[in-house]
Design an enzyme around this catalytic site. Structure first.
Site, mmCIF file in Angstrom:
data_model
loop_
_atom_site.group_PDB
_atom_site.id
_atom_site.type_symbol
_atom_site.label_atom_id
_atom_site.label_comp_id
_atom_site.label_asym_id
_atom_site.label_seq_id
_atom_site.Cartn_x
_atom_site.Cartn_y
_atom_site.Cartn_z
ATOM 1 N N HIS A 59 34.959 35.096 91.551
ATOM 2 C CA HIS A 59 35.273 33.781 92.125
ATOM 3 C C HIS A 59 36.007 32.908 91.113
ATOM 4 C CE1 HIS A 59 33.819 30.458 95.086
ATOM 5 N NE2 HIS A 59 34.934 30.081 94.481
ATOM 6 N N HIS A 61 39.758 30.404 90.548
ATOM 7 C CA HIS A 61 40.954 29.777 91.115
ATOM 8 C C HIS A 61 42.045 29.858 90.044
ATOM 9 C CE1 HIS A 61 38.796 28.027 94.590
ATOM 10 N NE2 HIS A 61 37.777 28.024 93.750
ATOM 11 N N ARG A 100 45.191 29.102 90.745
ATOM 12 C CA ARG A 100 46.087 27.979 91.066
ATOM 13 C C ARG A 100 47.551 28.364 91.214
ATOM 14 N NH1 ARG A 100 41.905 25.154 92.701
ATOM 15 N NH2 ARG A 100 40.714 24.066 91.101
ATOM 16 N N ASP A 136 37.380 29.387 101.073
ATOM 17 C CA ASP A 136 36.665 28.666 100.020
ATOM 18 C C ASP A 136 37.180 27.239 99.871
ATOM 19 O OD1 ASP A 136 34.823 28.503 97.824
ATOM 20 O OD2 ASP A 136 36.558 28.539 96.501
ATOM 21 N N HIS A 175 32.015 29.860 101.624
ATOM 22 C CA HIS A 175 31.640 28.622 100.931
ATOM 23 C C HIS A 175 30.800 27.873 101.962
ATOM 24 C CE1 HIS A 175 32.944 24.762 98.648
ATOM 25 N NE2 HIS A 175 32.076 24.405 99.563
ATOM 26 N N ASP A 207 33.354 30.409 89.620
ATOM 27 C CA ASP A 207 34.063 29.363 90.376
ATOM 28 C C ASP A 207 34.979 28.576 89.437
ATOM 29 O OD1 ASP A 207 34.992 27.787 92.411
ATOM 30 O OD2 ASP A 207 33.124 26.674 92.717
#
Lengths: 312, 425
Positions: B61, B63, B65, B153, B180, B306
């Site tokens: 998990h 990000h 971007r 998510d 999520h 996360d």
């Protein structure tokens, strides 16, 4: 003992001695407001910016008059005329204000923590004139000054506060202030307006029935129902609110016969307080407003003292 | 490709039930041998005595971007942060711009990862087109491209009928649904955990029931459809318990916990610290304890960070308007090792939670040490003491609540497909 706080961010950071000193100083300044020439030279040459990013009439006016009576130069900026609408961050706005060398910034802002945020980023004194639902220290201090005036002392009093506890910064500051000064706070409001853990902030008891909350109280403080902040699932109607949580000529008799009735204003007549009570003999609402100027003079004076001591 | 011999470390690979002092020989990107006193002729030697040698860590998990928010992080910087933290595989969430809701975006992420990435990247596609909660993505073809899971998510699917159909559709393709789990109506305009601290700070609260209610719904839908549900970043006592009970009933559900949720509580928000703002929010001490117990008793399958990089300008604002999320790739390993030090879990369990178990949860073909398998290996110094300095993080963003924390344990060498991609000097 001297005053040690450069900023007034909340009552939480103040000791009972600090509060005592502010109230005593407020009492002394109150006399100035009764003179023919309502001005002392105490803060001559000081610049105070009243930065009100959220609508306010009473508090802004009160701070402005307080500054002027101390001979400070006061300048007001408001949310609608500031660069906030142009997308500037609060930090940049503050730094720009600071570049013009004010001594004190009085800030009212819709976000909780914004006064704290500024104090971390600028060098001048910050006075919190209300940050979101967090604190409104000058309001609690003027409330205490008014209570002390009428009751002689704060210690041991039973103070009922009724209304929208969740969204009220006045409540939080008053819980801290009253608890520190030895009073007991009874809170009451609709189930949707009683936040989790509010009783942990001080000497607090939470009531769901207003009659129990005001029974034998020394002080009954009614909060403004902030219709502008409510979504329509918080309350079914103002009519029902007035019935269960409004102060009226009948239920006010549950309080002690010499109880005083307070309200931070602006009042919604017929909603949280009926006109008969708002204008009744027990009401001290305009005393609160009057004391507001004195207590704010005290705050401006006391933080200026700290500042000049530190720069010496 | 060069031969590498990792010598004399404590090799732990939970999938192989391996926990022994031995050597690992890497040749041509593969693990050639695992054993005692392996022949080191012509091999680059990595001395691992006193170190742990584990499968490359897997974070399911993050990000990255990229595309769209490269000012926060990109595939190069995010995967460099990953390997610095010991990770050799990351699964990246689809809330990019454009959203990873189609094969073209997935392919472009995979291509960029192959060209600029420092570790393996497994894109997670969205459940619904544009994360808009209205229509399903082409999960069949996405699966063919190597997408193992789908998730909305950050913008959870609120329509239960749509979630039901997503699960029914995903199931035959072996696609995992990552949820999520938050009921957005209950979240409202909340910005931190709803409790005494939010009351004190005058900040709007996000109640635990917002997560519990959504987790319960997802679990029931998974039970109904038979699909594999993976619950992301479980943060409440109730959610842990819902997953625990569901597993007992045989529901095909897994879940993950984030280091910040098993380490911090909403106390960290005091002072309006925007680096303690994330979603789901830091919870009460009771919730944190429940997450830790969930880790200990096997309810939690994976530790996942996360990792959510945000630019300083997005955090250096009033708390209510600050962005949600913190970076996590470079601090996850010591925070997990702390669970071992605290006596909550043993070391092989900690390794499993960061390698084989998350890989298994999403069906990723990584996370173990196997002769003939890909040589993704992390060498860990469990005793290395260091201090987190936010400004020195490799990630483009510095939004960590652990700035200044004393940490114990760090990756000293990270190997992806037989190549040393990170080495701590």
């Amino acid at each position: 003992m001297s005053f040690q706080h450069k900023h007034i961010l909340g009552i939480e950071q103040l000791s009972s001695e600090d509060i005592q000193m502010i109230l005593d100083t407020g009492d002394a300044f109150k006399e100035v407001n009764t003179r023919d020439i309502k001005k002392v030279p105490t803060l001559r040459g000081k610049t105070i910016i009243n930065a009100f990013f959220e609508a306010s009439t009473r508090t802004r006016l009160s701070f402005e008059i307080a500054g002027k009576r101390l001979s400070a130069d006061t300048v007001n900026i408001s949310g609608s005329t500031s660069s906030v609408v142009k997308g500037e961050t609060l930090e940049d706005t503050a730094k720009n204000i600071e570049a013009m060398a004010p001594d004190i910034i009085v800030i009212r802002h819709g976000h909780s923590g914004s006064a704290h945020y500024l104090a971390e980023r600028v060098d001048c004194s910050i006075i919190n004139a209300g940050d979101g639902a967090h604190e409104h220290p000058s309001q609690a201090l003027l409330d205490l000054m008014t209570i002390r005036e009428h009751k002689g002392s704060i210690e041991g009093l039973e103070v009922a506060i009724v209304g929208d506890i969740t969204h009220s910064r006045v409540v939080r500051s008053n819980i801290y202030a009253l608890s520190k000064m030895g009073a007991k706070v009874r809170l009451c409001g609709p189930g949707t307006m009683l936040p989790i853990g509010i009783e942990r902030l001080g000497n607090v008891e939470v009531f769901t029935d207003m009659r129990d909350a005001i029974q034998d109280a020394d002080v009954v403080m009614m909060l403004r129902i902030q219709m502008e902040r409510q979504s329509n699932i918080m309350l079914p109607s103002l009519r029902e609110y007035a019935r269960f949580y409004g102060l009226n000529p009948t239920n006010v008799q549950l309080a002690k016969p010499d109880a005083i009735v307070m309200h931070p204003g602006p009042i919604n007549r017929g909603v949280e307080i009926s006109s008969v009570v708002a204008d009744g003999v027990q009401n001290v609402i305009l005393d609160q407003v009057e004391n507001g100027v004195a207590v704010r003079m005290a705050l401006l004076y006391l933080v200026s003292g700290v500042e000049s001591m530190q720069t010496k | 490709m060069a031969k590498i011999l990792i010598k004399g470390g404590r090799v732990i690979s939970p999938a192989q039930k391996l926990d022994d002092i031995c050597d690992i020989l890497i040749e041509n990107g593969k693990i050639a041998a695992i054993g005692k006193k392996l022949d080191n002729k012509g091999a680059e030697i990595i001395e691992a005595a006193g170190k742990l040698v584990t499968p490359g860590l897997v974070d399911i998990h993050v990000h990255l971007r990229d595309p769209g928010f490269e000012y926060k992080e990109d595939i190069a910087s995010g995967t460099l942060a990953a390997v610095t933290g010991g990770f050799t595989s990351v699964a990246c969430m689809p809330n990019t711009n454009p959203v990873n809701d189609n094969q073209a975006v997935t392919c472009s992420i995979l291509r960029k990862a192959a060209e600029e990435g420092h570790c393996r990247v497994f894109p997670i596609a969205s459940i619904t087109k544009g994360l808009e909660g209205e229509s399903l993505t082409e999960m069949g073809e996405l699966k063919e491209l190597g997408v193992f899971a789908v998730s909305d998510d950050g913008k959870p699917v609120s329509n239960p009928q749509l979630m039901r159909r997503a699960m029914e559709y995903a199931r035959p393709f072996g696609m995992t649904i990552v949820s999520h789990a938050e009921d957005l109506d209950l979240v409202g305009s909340g910005v931190m955990n709803d409790g005494p601290i939010s009351t004190e700070l005058g900040l709007k609260g996000i109640p635990w029931v917002a997560e519990d209610a959504a987790t319960a719904r997802e679990v029931m839908l998974a039970e109904f459809t038979g699909a594999h549900l993976h619950v992301a970043h479980v943060s409440t006592r109730g959610s842990i318990d819902i997953v625990r009970q569901a597993k007992k009933r045989g529901v095909n559900v897994t879940c993950e916990a984030a280091p910040h949720h098993f380490t911090l509580t909403d106390e960290a928000v005091r002072g309006y610290n925007t680096n303690a703002k994330m979603n789901p929010p830091l919870r009460s001490a009771e919730d944190r304890e429940a997450v830790r117990q969930g880790i200990a008793d096997g309810t939690v399958d994976a530790i996942a960070t996360d990792h959510a990089p945000h630019h300083i300008d997005e955090k250096n604002v009033e708390f209510s308007i600050a962005m949600n999320g913190i970076v996590g790739l470079e601090t996850a390993l010591p925070l997990t090792l702390k669970l071992v030090e605290d006596g909550l879990i043993d070391l092989p369990k900690a390794v499993a939670l960061m390698t084989s178990s998350p890989a298994e949860a999403l069906g990723l073909p990584v996370g173990q040490l196997e002769e003939g398998g890909d040589a993704d290996v992390t060498v860990i110094d469990p005793d290395l003491e260091w201090t987190v300095e936010a400004q020195k993080l490799v990630s483009k963003s510095k939004n960590t609540p652990f700035d200044g924390w004393q940490m114990k344990g760090a990756a000293v060498c990270t190997i992806v497909a037989g190549k040393v991609v990170f080495s701590r000097s």
